[in-house]
Design an enzyme around this catalytic site. Structure first.
Site, PDB file in Angstrom:
ATOM      1  N   TYR A   2      23.354  82.477  -3.585  1.00 32.20           N
ATOM      2  CA  TYR A   2      21.989  82.200  -4.067  1.00 32.20           C
ATOM      3  C   TYR A   2      21.907  80.868  -4.816  1.00 32.20           C
ATOM      4  CZ  TYR A   2      20.454  86.660  -2.338  1.00 32.20           C
ATOM      5  OH  TYR A   2      20.131  87.691  -1.485  1.00 32.20           O
ATOM      6  N   ARG A  54      21.281  78.400  -2.094  1.00 28.81           N
ATOM      7  CA  ARG A  54      19.922  78.506  -1.521  1.00 28.81           C
ATOM      8  C   ARG A  54      18.871  78.049  -2.511  1.00 28.81           C
ATOM      9  NH1 ARG A  54      18.507  84.162   0.480  1.00 28.81           N
ATOM     10  NH2 ARG A  54      16.658  83.059   1.239  1.00 28.81           N
ATOM     11  N   GLN A  74       7.392  87.062   2.267  1.00 30.93           N
ATOM     12  CA  GLN A  74       8.755  87.586   2.199  1.00 30.93           C
ATOM     13  C   GLN A  74       9.693  86.474   1.712  1.00 30.93           C
ATOM     14  OE1 GLN A  74       9.602  90.340   5.872  1.00 30.93           O
ATOM     15  NE2 GLN A  74       8.071  88.817   6.492  1.00 30.93           N
ATOM     16  N   ASN A  75       9.155  85.275   1.646  1.00 29.40           N
ATOM     17  CA  ASN A  75       9.977  84.115   1.297  1.00 29.40           C
ATOM     18  C   ASN A  75      10.221  84.060  -0.208  1.00 29.40           C
ATOM     19  OD1 ASN A  75       9.862  83.536   3.991  1.00 29.40           O
ATOM     20  ND2 ASN A  75       8.271  81.950   3.799  1.00 29.40           N
ATOM     21  N   VAL A  76      11.364  83.500  -0.552  1.00 30.98           N
ATOM     22  CA  VAL A  76      11.758  83.447  -1.970  1.00 30.98           C
ATOM     23  C   VAL A  76      11.683  82.013  -2.502  1.00 30.98           C
ATOM     24  CG1 VAL A  76      13.107  85.578  -1.908  1.00 30.98           C
ATOM     25  CG2 VAL A  76      14.216  83.424  -1.257  1.00 30.98           C
ATOM     26  N   HIS A 107       9.916  89.914  -1.899  1.00 33.86           N
ATOM     27  CA  HIS A 107      11.391  89.955  -1.959  1.00 33.86           C
ATOM     28  C   HIS A 107      11.950  89.134  -3.108  1.00 33.86           C
ATOM     29  CE1 HIS A 107      11.399  91.091   2.599  1.00 33.86           C
ATOM     30  NE2 HIS A 107      11.092  92.105   1.818  1.00 33.86           N
ATOM     31  N   GLY A 141       5.672  83.261  11.051  1.00 34.60           N
ATOM     32  CA  GLY A 141       7.084  82.962  10.779  1.00 34.60           C
ATOM     33  C   GLY A 141       7.913  84.143  10.341  1.00 34.60           C
ATOM     34  N   THR A 142       7.603  85.325  10.898  1.00 33.21           N
ATOM     35  CA  THR A 142       8.422  86.487  10.559  1.00 33.21           C
ATOM     36  C   THR A 142       8.671  87.312  11.807  1.00 33.21           C
ATOM     37  OG1 THR A 142       8.571  88.545   9.279  1.00 33.21           O
ATOM     38  CG2 THR A 142       6.352  87.796   9.841  1.00 33.21           C
ATOM     39  N   SER A 143       9.912  87.836  11.885  1.00 34.97           N
ATOM     40  CA  SER A 143      10.265  88.661  13.063  1.00 34.97           C
ATOM     41  C   SER A 143       9.727  90.080  12.900  1.00 34.97           C
ATOM     42  CB  SER A 143      11.793  88.705  13.208  1.00 34.97           C
ATOM     43  OG  SER A 143      12.373  89.236  12.003  1.00 34.97           O
TER      44      SER A 143
HETATM   45  N1  APR Z   1       7.299  78.148  13.329  1.00 34.63           N
HETATM   46  C1  APR Z   1       6.902  79.439  13.470  1.00 34.63           C
HETATM   47  N2  APR Z   1       7.757  80.487  13.532  1.00 34.63           N
HETATM   48  C2  APR Z   1       9.071  80.207  13.447  1.00 34.63           C
HETATM   49  C3  APR Z   1       9.575  78.881  13.292  1.00 34.63           C
HETATM   50  C4  APR Z   1       8.619  77.834  13.236  1.00 34.63           C
HETATM   51  N3  APR Z   1       8.986  76.548  13.100  1.00 34.63           N
HETATM   52  N4  APR Z   1      10.935  78.936  13.255  1.00 34.63           N
HETATM   53  C5  APR Z   1      11.264  80.234  13.368  1.00 34.63           C
HETATM   54  N5  APR Z   1      10.154  80.991  13.503  1.00 34.63           N
HETATM   55  C6  APR Z   1      10.054  82.447  13.647  1.00 34.63           C
HETATM   56  C7  APR Z   1      11.126  83.068  14.501  1.00 34.63           C
HETATM   57  O1  APR Z   1      10.712  83.079  15.873  1.00 34.63           O
HETATM   58  C8  APR Z   1      11.205  84.484  13.918  1.00 34.63           C
HETATM   59  O2  APR Z   1      10.254  85.327  14.545  1.00 34.63           O
HETATM   60  O3  APR Z   1      10.225  82.995  12.357  1.00 34.63           O
HETATM   61  C9  APR Z   1      10.817  84.289  12.458  1.00 34.63           C
HETATM   62  C10 APR Z   1      11.989  84.360  11.501  1.00 34.63           C
HETATM   63  O4  APR Z   1      12.455  85.697  11.518  1.00 34.63           O
HETATM   64  P1  APR Z   1      13.648  86.111  10.520  1.00 34.63           P
HETATM   65  O5  APR Z   1      14.744  85.108  10.620  1.00 34.63           O
HETATM   66  O6  APR Z   1      13.950  87.554  10.791  1.00 34.63           O
HETATM   67  O7  APR Z   1      13.027  85.941   9.066  1.00 34.63           O
HETATM   68  P2  APR Z   1      12.037  86.917   8.299  1.00 34.63           P
HETATM   69  O8  APR Z   1      11.160  87.670   9.249  1.00 34.63           O
HETATM   70  O9  APR Z   1      11.382  86.122   7.257  1.00 34.63           O
HETATM   71  O10 APR Z   1      13.056  87.965   7.604  1.00 34.63           O
HETATM   72  C11 APR Z   1      12.459  88.959   6.808  1.00 34.63           C
HETATM   73  O11 APR Z   1      14.654  89.698   6.163  1.00 34.63           O
HETATM   74  O12 APR Z   1      16.803  89.307   5.452  1.00 34.63           O
HETATM   75  C12 APR Z   1      15.547  89.642   5.049  1.00 34.63           C
HETATM   76  O13 APR Z   1      14.790  89.275   2.879  1.00 34.63           O
HETATM   77  C13 APR Z   1      15.011  88.628   4.093  1.00 34.63           C
HETATM   78  O14 APR Z   1      12.677  88.109   3.728  1.00 34.63           O
HETATM   79  C14 APR Z   1      13.691  88.209   4.723  1.00 34.63           C
HETATM   80  C15 APR Z   1      13.392  89.330   5.693  1.00 34.63           C
END
Ligand code: APR
Length: 249
Positions: free
Chosen positions: A59, A62, A92-94, A110, A176-178
């Site tokens: 951390y 980061r 979800q971003n820190v 988070h 930007g989240t999976s």
């Molecule tokens: N523009 C838009 N989307 C993007 C870009 C971009 N430039 N780059 C990546 N992505 C998308 C990817 O396609 C993916 O769907 O962002 C997503 C990132 O997914 P993860 O890596 O799983 O991140 P996230 O969803 O934020 O993770 C959630 O998991 O580990 C925990 O606490 C951590 O908050 C985090 C949580």
């Protein structure tokens, strides 16, 4: 009885992909953090018990990177929505890139890298900006300081508040989240059928019901989506959203 949808309310649910174009790593992409580190070792209570030094180092690195990152045009566009809408950013971003871009109502599910907390039962919270947390560094109640981050297996923060905001939004933007980590990901289920719902990402395993999937980089898609929303609302937009020129301290 469901709460009323507020016509001027927009809720944004963001993940690490929004900060990717600011140079901060995502988690599950090919070059993501969980391909480089074991989340169990550096982001769980068990990892903290076993190797607190490794957790602190993870951390500290980061925190410094996030401190020196610049918000991007997608952060700026999201902030500009506040000129015409009541906006709640649930992230979800820190990092603090939403705040640096000007968003004034940000809920961190988070935790935040710029804060530390004690390891006592009623934790006290301290703003530390980009400073490292060291083993042996105690807070005033005599307990070891830890990152103010929600680790796997710990309770996600502000979920009730976040769910209520989602349920009363007329527009929902997920970026930007999976949507693979719960309960944060389950927030999309609280969005209303009548709300306008957009999902911006590079790829998605499953697109939540009712969401329009806009594939691409956040900085390519969000500014034009925001321009459309602002124009439709009657508030013209200056449609050029700049990355944070001022930069971090
Ligand atoms: N523009 C838009 N989307 C993007 C870009 C971009 N430039 N780059 C990546 N992505 C998308 C990817 O396609 C993916 O769907 O962002 C997503 C990132 O997914 P993860 O890596 O799983 O991140 P996230 O969803 O934020 O993770 C959630 O998991 O580990 C925990 O606490 C951590 O908050 C985090 C949580």
């Amino acid at each position: 009885m469901k709460p009323d949808v507020q016509p001027k309310k927009i809720v944004v649910l963001s993940g690490s992909g929004l900060s990717a174009e600011s140079g901060l790593p995502t988690f599950r992409d090919s070059n993501g953090l969980w391909n480089e580190y074991s989340w169990h070792e550096v982001a769980s209570p068990e990892g903290w018990e076993t190797r607190p030094d490794a957790v602190l180092a993870f951390y500290n690195e980061r925190r410094l990177k996030a401190w020196h990152a610049l918000s991007n045009s997608a952060h700026a566009a999201i902030a500009s929505l506040e000129t015409a809408f009541d906006v709640v950013v649930i992230t979800q971003n820190v990092d603090e890139l939403h705040e640096r871009a000007g968003s004034s109502n940000v809920i961190h599910l988070h935790g935040q890298l710029a804060y530390a907390r004690s390891t006592s039962n009623n934790p006290k919270r301290y703003r530390i900006d980009d400073a490292p947390i060291l083993l042996g560094q105690l807070c005033e109640d005599g307990t070891q300081l830890r990152p103010d981050i929600v680790w796997f297996g710990e309770e996600t923060q502000h979920m009730e508040e976040a769910r209520l905001h989602m349920a009363t939004a007329a527009k929902v933007l997920v970026v930007g989240t999976s949507l693979t980590v719960h309960p944060a990901a389950s927030l999309v289920k609280a969005s209303r059928g009548r709300a306008e719902k957009a999902l911006v990402s590079l790829e998605m395993e499953r697109i939540p019901y009712g969401f329009k999937f806009l594939r691409g980089n956040a900085t390519s898609i969000i500014p034009s989506l925001v321009k459309e929303w602002l124009t439709r609302s009657g508030a013209g937009s200056n449609n050029s959203f700049k990355a944070d020129a001022s930069g971090a301290a």
